[in-house]
Design a protein around this motif. Sequence first.
Motif: not given
Ligand code: SF4
Length: 443
Positions: A150, A154, A157, A160, A240, A278
């Motif tokens: 990704c 975020c 999270c 990545p 998204y 986000r």
């Molecule tokens: S939450 Fe955000 S950083 Fe994590 S995988 Fe989803 S878009 Fe990517």
Amino acid sequence: MATILPTPPKIGMVSLGCPKNLVDSERILTQLRSDGYQMSPDYAGADVVLVNTCGFLDSAKEESLEAIGEAIAENGRVIVTGCMGKEAEAIRTRFPQVLAITGAHEYEQVVGAVHDAAPIPPSAFLNLVPDAGLKLTPRHYSYLKISEGCNHRCAFCIIPSLRGDLVSRRPDAILREAEKLVAAGTKELLVISQDTSAYGVDMRHSTWPLKSGGTVRAHMTDLARELGRIAPWVRLHYVYPYPHVDQVIPLMAEGLVLPYLDIPFQHAAPSVLKRMKRPANDAKVLERIRGWRAVAPDIAIRSTFVVGFPGETEADFQYLLDWLDEAQLDRVGAFRFEPVEGASANALPDQVPEAVKEERYARIMEKTAAISTAKLYAKIGRTLDVIIDAVDEDGGATGRSEADAPEIDGEVFLRDAGHLALGDIVPVTIEDADEHDLYGVPA
Ligand code: SF4
């Protein structure tokens, strides 16, 4: 009586360069071996020769080109992979007869090229793994991963940092997998990734040739359209709300893709979304949703939300509840914010007390259950297509409508349905509903 086994194709391998390249060669050969191929120790016995090249120095490149030349002279059927895959033009100019060129670490592509050049004859003795791979889902639905990693960051999270930036799979490889899955009985493809709407960004949305003769662009819309031509049902997850998502909605109206979008909004209040970092954090999302419903009135939108993110005030939370009243999402899952080890959100000020998180969680669940109930009651009397997931001994069956993904959404419970089989897609008249599920009878 003796069984005569078909002779599997034999693969020759020339591996040049560093130990990393050697490991790549081992991985490619392991896959080919498990696909049923045999190895050839010499050029003469090989049906196709793989040359895994090195491009580190000019001298290494020259050595790689010489190896390709030798394999062509000795055998004639050559696939090139490895670091020199980046210089496909130079290789093609010197050796136009090369069958395929793939880059370093492109395991799926090089294995696909071998399958194209020297197909394995169908045989239960050679194909130890079914064509569609080993699946953990029922035969009639399959997850189809289109990319890994990704590009977003975020705050809550760590994906990545675990999986790296977005790397898209080649669209022709995805379509080939989809065809195999459908040939093996899949009726519903569930498209997954970390960010489906970003598919192909890393390939600059380039165009790829298809074996059938056409081309496909590495882009969510094009991929969704092609998948819609292959499978009866195609469901898009983890999308998204970027502006280009508007382009897939007409595919839903045309019946190529299910009228369903799984969009993890996570919040609605602009200040919270900003702190969450986000993507596609656009204040006009409600307008966009209205626009989608004008094109595909039955579109079901599923989402997840986090409550109690650091700094979320009562006003932010109320904004989210009001937004949900407007958005009328069909399916909602909610989570209380939890600090995941390594996530940058853990260091944010104004962490929300657990008791407040609990109270907000209860309020959002109450709100979304009321919306879901009203939406499901509105379906009573309609006839909807349902895919059958289970048939019981008492003449009942359980299935899902187009608005329900397996495991995460609701179900449709059928009476008088003992004649149906798993994976059937049948029209069902809806007779009743509750908070999450529908009840009906085959029409
Ligand atoms: S939450 Fe955000 S950083 Fe994590 S995988 Fe989803 S878009 Fe990517």
